[in-house]
Scaffold this active site. Structure first.
Site, short mmCIF file in Angstrom:
data_model
loop_
_atom_site.label_atom_id
_atom_site.label_comp_id
_atom_site.label_asym_id
_atom_site.label_seq_id
_atom_site.Cartn_x
_atom_site.Cartn_y
_atom_site.Cartn_z
N ARG A 1 -81.42 23.43 -1.53
CA ARG A 1 -81.52 23.78 -2.95
C ARG A 1 -80.58 22.94 -3.84
O ARG A 1 -80.32 23.29 -4.97
CB ARG A 1 -81.19 25.26 -3.14
CG ARG A 1 -82.08 26.22 -2.38
CD ARG A 1 -82.15 27.55 -3.10
NE ARG A 1 -82.37 28.70 -2.24
CZ ARG A 1 -83.54 29.04 -1.71
NH1 ARG A 1 -84.60 28.30 -1.91
NH2 ARG A 1 -83.64 30.13 -0.97
N CYS B 1 -87.06 35.12 -9.94
CA CYS B 1 -87.05 33.86 -9.20
C CYS B 1 -88.18 33.93 -8.18
O CYS B 1 -88.50 35.02 -7.72
CB CYS B 1 -85.72 33.66 -8.48
SG CYS B 1 -85.60 32.03 -7.72
N LYS C 1 -71.84 32.83 -9.51
CA LYS C 1 -72.27 33.20 -8.17
C LYS C 1 -72.09 32.04 -7.23
O LYS C 1 -72.50 30.93 -7.59
CB LYS C 1 -73.75 33.60 -8.25
CG LYS C 1 -74.41 33.90 -6.94
CD LYS C 1 -75.87 34.14 -7.15
CE LYS C 1 -76.50 34.34 -5.79
NZ LYS C 1 -77.93 34.37 -5.86
N SER D 1 -74.02 37.93 -0.37
CA SER D 1 -74.25 38.45 0.98
C SER D 1 -73.23 37.93 2.01
O SER D 1 -72.75 38.70 2.84
CB SER D 1 -75.67 38.10 1.43
OG SER D 1 -75.90 36.70 1.38
N GLU E 1 -73.22 24.74 -18.06
CA GLU E 1 -74.35 25.63 -17.76
C GLU E 1 -74.21 26.95 -18.53
O GLU E 1 -75.18 27.48 -19.07
CB GLU E 1 -74.43 25.92 -16.26
CG GLU E 1 -75.00 24.77 -15.43
CD GLU E 1 -76.52 24.70 -15.47
OE1 GLU E 1 -77.15 25.43 -16.26
OE2 GLU E 1 -77.10 23.90 -14.72
N CYS F 1 -87.17 27.77 -5.16
CA CYS F 1 -87.12 28.56 -6.39
C CYS F 1 -88.01 27.98 -7.49
O CYS F 1 -88.08 28.52 -8.59
CB CYS F 1 -85.68 28.64 -6.90
SG CYS F 1 -84.55 29.35 -5.70
N LYS G 1 -74.59 28.98 -10.80
CA LYS G 1 -75.01 29.39 -9.46
C LYS G 1 -74.90 28.17 -8.56
O LYS G 1 -75.58 27.16 -8.76
CB LYS G 1 -76.43 29.91 -9.48
CG LYS G 1 -76.95 30.27 -8.09
CD LYS G 1 -78.31 30.93 -8.12
CE LYS G 1 -78.78 31.23 -6.71
NZ LYS G 1 -80.12 31.84 -6.69
N TYR H 1 -72.78 44.30 -2.58
CA TYR H 1 -73.38 45.15 -1.54
C TYR H 1 -72.41 46.25 -1.13
O TYR H 1 -72.79 47.16 -0.39
CB TYR H 1 -73.78 44.28 -0.34
CG TYR H 1 -74.74 43.18 -0.77
CD1 TYR H 1 -76.08 43.46 -0.97
CD2 TYR H 1 -74.28 41.89 -1.03
CE1 TYR H 1 -76.95 42.47 -1.42
CE2 TYR H 1 -75.14 40.90 -1.47
CZ TYR H 1 -76.48 41.20 -1.67
OH TYR H 1 -77.34 40.23 -2.12
N ARG I 1 -80.81 35.26 2.67
CA ARG I 1 -82.06 34.56 3.03
C ARG I 1 -82.68 35.16 4.27
O ARG I 1 -83.90 35.17 4.42
CB ARG I 1 -81.78 33.06 3.18
CG ARG I 1 -81.44 32.47 1.82
CD ARG I 1 -81.15 30.99 1.86
NE ARG I 1 -80.66 30.55 0.56
CZ ARG I 1 -80.22 29.33 0.31
NH1 ARG I 1 -80.19 28.43 1.27
NH2 ARG I 1 -79.79 29.02 -0.90
C1 PBG Z 1 -82.50 33.47 -5.37
C2 PBG Z 1 -81.33 34.31 -5.05
C3 PBG Z 1 -80.45 34.14 -3.98
C4 PBG Z 1 -79.51 35.15 -4.07
C5 PBG Z 1 -79.83 35.93 -5.16
N1 PBG Z 1 -80.95 35.37 -5.78
C6 PBG Z 1 -80.48 33.24 -2.83
C7 PBG Z 1 -80.56 31.80 -2.90
O1 PBG Z 1 -80.33 31.14 -3.91
O2 PBG Z 1 -80.89 31.29 -1.85
C8 PBG Z 1 -78.38 35.30 -3.09
C9 PBG Z 1 -77.65 36.55 -3.14
C10 PBG Z 1 -76.77 36.77 -1.98
O3 PBG Z 1 -76.51 35.90 -1.13
O4 PBG Z 1 -76.29 37.89 -1.88
N2 PBG Z 1 -83.55 34.20 -5.88
#
Ligand code: PBG
Length: 325
Positions: free
Chosen positions: A218, A120, A249, A275, A234, A130, A196, A314, A206
């Site tokens: 987004r 990405c 996710k 996260s 999807e 993205c 997602k 994590y 972020r």
């Molecule tokens: C985008 C991406 C994101 C995460 C993984 N790949 C962030 C987003 O869409 O802003 C988030 C992962 C997380 O929050 O742990 N490349």
């Protein structure tokens, strides 16, 4: 006749009985450990909203992957933070880019480790989106796809074992599959971030990547949190485009989506314990409001019980330590 005749508590009476009737079990084999990579030397900088997780310079990732492997963790997923960002994210497909170099380091240090790369451009673009941005601030779909193809091929050429497109552009799984096949990487599996959602739970990520969009949000490409059926569509599209693994996710707020996909499609399923899900438990544990280990293991178990075969988390190293005891 005495009431009640059926007593569920009979099978909960002792730890041994509970062990016998337990329906779901977590295993270290399910864990995928996310690693953030930056340029520089000897850098291990803690991500403030994700205590216990770091941005590692390329020279240190081999040792970190080795530590994960020693705990039995089979896979890592890499996120790169480039030195410079531009409008088209050109550092993303640089053969000497931060992720490409990290892949080579890890494969040299731990050849058996499955190295997955996030495909990405948001970490690499100055606008933080993205996809490429059009004249009216719109996110361009088809124009962006070739970048993902180049990025995935450069990761595979560096030695990545699997690529994971996370951008949510339409048609990107088929596009990346073709790009890989054309360059002789037909054996490299694709883990698709299929469902997602546009989530507030990505906040700490972020911060880690400095990838908060410079304008807008987004929502024109990530999914509306209200939609389950759309998540199934999807997933179906990505399966038709030959994804090898489907991902949902975030994980905890979307357990219903995990279960629905698991029930319908006969394909390996991953979930990303993101996260913000990590940060919530860390923060509450620091305040003394939650038992960190217990809530960590309960969360991961719930994600698995909902239907996830693999969990990106994590907590991977800490969970592995608990499972190994
Ligand atoms: C985008 C991406 C994101 C995460 C993984 N790949 C962030 C987003 O869409 O802003 C988030 C992962 C997380 O929050 O742990 N490349």
């Amino acid at each position: 006749m005495q009431f009640p005749q059926y007593r569920p508590r009979r099978l909960r009476a002792t730890p041994t009985l509970r062990r016998m009737v337990r329906e779901s079990r977590l295993s270290v084999d399910m864990l995928i450990y996310p690693i953030f990579v930056i340029h520089g030397k000897g850098v291990k900088s803690e991500i403030s909203s994700m205590p216990g997780n770091y941005r590692w310079s390329v020279d240190l990732v081999g040792a970190e992957a080795k530590e994960a492997a020693a705990l039995g963790i089979p896979a890592v997923i890499l996120f790169g933070i480039p030195e410079t960002k531009d409008a088209v994210g050109s550092a993303a497909y640089d053969n000497d880019g931060v992720v490409q170099r990290a892949v080579r380091e890890i494969k040299a240090a731990v050849p058996d480790m499955v190295v997955i790369t996030d495909v990405c451009i948001d970490e690499y673009t100055d606008h933080g989106h993205c996809g490429l941005v059009g004249p009216h601030g719109e996110i361009l779909n088809d124009e962006t796809l070739s970048l993902f193809g180049r990025m995935a091929v450069s990761h595979a050429a560096a030695g990545a074992d699997m690529v994971a497109p996370s951008d949510m552009m339409d048609g990107r799984i088929g596009f990346v599959r073709n790009a890989l096949d054309e360059q002789g990487f037909s054996n490299i599996p694709i883990m698709a971030y299929s469902a997602k959602y546009a989530s507030g739970f990505y906040g700490p990520f972020r911060e880690a990547c400095d990838s908060e969009p410079a304008f807008g949000d987004r929502r024109s490409y990530q999914m509306d949190p209200a939609n389950l059926n759309e998540g199934l569509r999807e997933a179906l599209l990505d399966i038709q485009e030959n994804a090898d693994i489907i991902m949902v996710k975030p994980a905890l707020p979307y357990l219903d989506v995990i279960r629905a996909i698991k029930d319908r499609f006969n394909i390996p399923l991953a979930a990303y314990n993101v996260s913000g899900e990590y940060a919530m438990i860390e923060a509450a544990a620091r305040l003394g409001w939650l038992d960190r280990e217990r809530c960590m293991m309960e969360s991961l178990l719930a994600i698995h019980r909902a239907g996830a075969d693999m969990i990106l988390t994590y907590f991977a190293k800490d969970a592995a330590k608990v499972l190994n005891r």
